[in-house]
Design a protein around this motif. Sequence first.
Motif, PDB file in Angstrom:
ATOM      1  N   MET A  46      11.111   2.522  18.737  1.00  0.00           N
ATOM      2  CA  MET A  46      10.742   3.753  18.364  1.00  0.00           C
ATOM      3  C   MET A  46       9.689   3.894  17.358  1.00  0.00           C
ATOM      4  O   MET A  46       8.865   4.567  17.435  1.00  0.00           O
ATOM      5  CB  MET A  46      12.142   4.526  18.143  1.00  0.00           C
ATOM      6  N   LYS A  47      10.022   3.112  16.345  1.00  0.00           N
ATOM      7  CA  LYS A  47       9.094   2.897  15.126  1.00  0.00           C
ATOM      8  C   LYS A  47       7.999   2.315  15.561  1.00  0.00           C
ATOM      9  O   LYS A  47       6.911   2.724  15.102  1.00  0.00           O
ATOM     10  CB  LYS A  47       9.883   1.950  13.964  1.00  0.00           C
ATOM     11  N   TYR A  48       7.860   1.403  16.122  1.00  0.00           N
ATOM     12  CA  TYR A  48       6.743   0.702  16.632  1.00  0.00           C
ATOM     13  C   TYR A  48       5.773   1.859  17.646  1.00  0.00           C
ATOM     14  O   TYR A  48       4.550   1.582  17.458  1.00  0.00           O
ATOM     15  CB  TYR A  48       6.864  -0.550  17.546  1.00  0.00           C
ATOM     16  N   LEU A  49       6.519   2.559  18.464  1.00  0.00           N
ATOM     17  CA  LEU A  49       5.745   3.322  19.264  1.00  0.00           C
ATOM     18  C   LEU A  49       4.894   4.519  18.310  1.00  0.00           C
ATOM     19  O   LEU A  49       3.797   4.721  18.404  1.00  0.00           O
ATOM     20  CB  LEU A  49       6.548   4.232  20.239  1.00  0.00           C
ATOM     21  N   ARG A  50       5.565   5.140  17.153  1.00  0.00           N
ATOM     22  CA  ARG A  50       5.038   5.864  16.382  1.00  0.00           C
ATOM     23  C   ARG A  50       4.119   5.148  15.577  1.00  0.00           C
ATOM     24  O   ARG A  50       2.852   5.929  15.342  1.00  0.00           O
ATOM     25  CB  ARG A  50       6.298   6.406  15.202  1.00  0.00           C
ATOM     26  N   GLU A  51       4.204   4.063  15.099  1.00  0.00           N
ATOM     27  CA  GLU A  51       3.101   3.306  14.114  1.00  0.00           C
ATOM     28  C   GLU A  51       2.068   3.207  15.164  1.00  0.00           C
ATOM     29  O   GLU A  51       0.652   3.253  14.563  1.00  0.00           O
ATOM     30  CB  GLU A  51       3.862   2.146  13.959  1.00  0.00           C
ATOM     31  N   ARG A  52       2.014   2.694  16.307  1.00  0.00           N
ATOM     32  CA  ARG A  52       0.722   2.464  17.218  1.00  0.00           C
ATOM     33  C   ARG A  52       0.069   3.791  17.492  1.00  0.00           C
ATOM     34  O   ARG A  52      -0.945   3.635  17.494  1.00  0.00           O
ATOM     35  CB  ARG A  52       0.961   2.121  18.491  1.00  0.00           C
TER      36      ARG A  52
END
Length: 95
Positions: free
Chosen positions: A40-46
């Motif tokens: 979830m954090k990686y999705l938001r970051e990308r």
Amino acid sequence: MSDVPDIDSEIIEQKTVTISFSKPVYGRKIPRVRRAPRAMKYLRERIKHHFDVEEVTIDEKVNEFIFQRGIEHPPRRITVKVTKTEDDSVEVFLA
């Protein structure tokens, strides 16, 4: 009927994006119980990086899809529909 709700402000850009979680989530030394939250954090970051915005709203269906197989086994990749509005906010929906 579309899954995208009516938005008060004008839509500037709408794209379908596929994000791979293979290395950032299933990489070395990543604890199993942190995989789905990290996804979830990686999705938001990308999405922030790709659309150059600060505010990202992720739909509940995307969250349910990532946590569908539990916290230890998120999907290897996800395809989402991303909508950018006039007020520099981005909404992420499951494609």
